[in-house]
Design a protein around this motif. Structure first.
Motif, mmCIF file in Angstrom:
data_model
loop_
_atom_site.group_PDB
_atom_site.id
_atom_site.type_symbol
_atom_site.label_atom_id
_atom_site.label_comp_id
_atom_site.label_asym_id
_atom_site.label_seq_id
_atom_site.Cartn_x
_atom_site.Cartn_y
_atom_site.Cartn_z
ATOM 1 N N LYS A 136 51.438 37.773 42.686
ATOM 2 C CA LYS A 136 51.451 36.680 41.721
ATOM 3 C C LYS A 136 52.743 36.761 40.904
ATOM 4 N N ALA A 160 45.133 39.692 32.595
ATOM 5 C CA ALA A 160 44.312 39.177 31.506
ATOM 6 C C ALA A 160 43.178 40.145 31.168
ATOM 7 N N THR A 176 40.070 39.582 30.520
ATOM 8 C CA THR A 176 38.839 39.299 31.258
ATOM 9 C C THR A 176 38.883 39.889 32.670
ATOM 10 N N THR A 177 40.090 40.034 33.223
ATOM 11 C CA THR A 177 40.238 40.617 34.560
ATOM 12 C C THR A 177 39.926 42.104 34.518
ATOM 13 N N GLU A 203 52.470 34.392 32.685
ATOM 14 C CA GLU A 203 51.037 34.134 32.787
ATOM 15 C C GLU A 203 50.279 35.412 33.144
ATOM 16 N N GLY A 204 49.005 35.431 32.793
ATOM 17 C CA GLY A 204 48.173 36.571 33.140
ATOM 18 C C GLY A 204 47.428 36.331 34.439
ATOM 19 N N SER A 261 44.181 36.112 36.360
ATOM 20 C CA SER A 261 42.863 35.759 35.844
ATOM 21 C C SER A 261 41.727 36.512 36.533
ATOM 22 N N LYS A 262 40.578 36.426 35.917
ATOM 23 C CA LYS A 262 39.350 37.002 36.489
ATOM 24 C C LYS A 262 39.077 36.409 37.866
ATOM 25 N N ASN A 263 39.304 35.099 38.020
ATOM 26 C CA ASN A 263 39.054 34.445 39.303
ATOM 27 C C ASN A 263 40.003 34.962 40.389
ATOM 28 N N ASP A 264 41.283 35.219 40.029
ATOM 29 C CA ASP A 264 42.235 35.810 40.979
ATOM 30 C C ASP A 264 41.689 37.131 41.503
#
Length: 302
Positions: free
Chosen positions: A215, A253, A255-256, A220-221, A223-226
């Motif tokens: 990435k 992030a 959340t990740t 940018e961070g 994400s959890k979805n990544d």
């Protein structure tokens, strides 16, 4: 870092013969002969090497040694070239710019092996001796390449350059084979797949392959979805990969990290390489040890 040399010639017997002779003369180097058009380009772009021995005339090919050398300089920022040819005069004009690059160690005539091999041995051993004593040249080249990668404006090139940069980093760690943009049986695309062939008992515990998700998002961070999508790719690797690396030129992030802790008991592990860890690897004298230290610092949580 391994001392790895590509021996590039359009004649199979000459490439293999020179590789065999140099292997017998120099014990601490790996010599890989390449002699077909597709194999040459593939090796230049995807294999680790810190030196290439290149013949200039390549009869019947769509390119010559000059093109090969320019391609090496384009894709491998820390590789040097040793030119060997019986036709230097034909390429004198084209050679001038290459010699000014500072990346050509020498230009040698092809001679009988009893005269030629000692000359090659002297140039090669001197180069690797200097490289062993001071790795700053390679580290500076990687740092410059990383900077250019992060500053790239074109979205497609930004991702492509970051993947190529990471392949160079992991090859400099000691991994011989890095595959790019691989699509598996379930149609999932994996940015990089590393064959886990480093002779290290610690890394050997993590399966036959290591998957890398790239990435290139400096601001940018990840994400959890990544993380969740990448984790599913590792779980669907049929047990061939137990270690994944989620790499970013930016940051991870919060959340990740929380999501990673939730699955920390799983057998498969995902290691984060953010900008901080990447720069640690670039600057490290011993990149293999630094990579293992990064794994050690995260494996309990991730």
């Amino acid at each position: 870092m391994r001392n790895s040399v590509l021996v590039i010639d359009d004649v199979k017997e000459q490439a293999e013969g020179l590789s065999k002779a140099l292997t017998g003369a120099i014990s601490n180097c790996t010599f890989e002969p390449v002699f077909e058009e597709e194999t040459i380009i593939n090796a230049i772009e995807n294999r680790f090497y810190n030196l290439a021995i290149v013949d200039l005339r390549m009869d019947g090919f769509s390119f010559d040694g000059i093109h090969v050398i320019k391609k090496i300089f384009e894709v491998n920022p820390f590789a040097k070239v040793l030119i060997v040819s019986a036709f230097k005069g034909e390429y004198f004009t084209k050679l001038k710019d290459l010699l000014l690059s500072g990346k050509v160690l020498d230009v040698l005539d092809k001679e009988s092996y009893d005269i030629w091999i000692p000359k090659l041995k002297s140039v090669i051993e001197l180069y690797f001796q200097k490289l062993d004593q001071d790795s700053s040249e390679i580290n500076n080249a990687l740092l410059q390449f990383y900077s250019e990668t992060k500053n790239e404006k074109d979205t497609y090139l930004k991702g492509e350059k970051f993947e190529h940069f990471l392949s160079l980093v992991f090859q400099s760690i000691g991994f011989k084979q890095v595959l790019k943009r691989v699509i598996d049986g379930s149609k999932n695309e994996v940015d990089l797949i590393i064959r886990n062939d480093v002779a290290d008992t610690f890394l050997g515990k993590f399966g036959k392959y290591i998957l890398i998700e790239c990435k290139n998002k400096p601001n940018e961070g990840v994400s959890k979805n990544d993380f969740i999508v990448f984790k599913s790719k590792i779980e669907n690797s049929n047990g061939f990969a137990e270690l994944g690396i989620l790499a970013t030129s930016g940051y991870i992030a919060k959340t990740t990290y929380i999501e990673a802790v939730r699955g920390s008991k799983d057998r498969n592990k995902i290691i984060f390489l953010s900008n901080i860890e990447i720069e640690r690897l670039i600057r490290a004298e011993n990149k293999l040890s630094e990579f293992k230290a990064i794994i050690d610092s995260q494996v309990k949580d991730n």
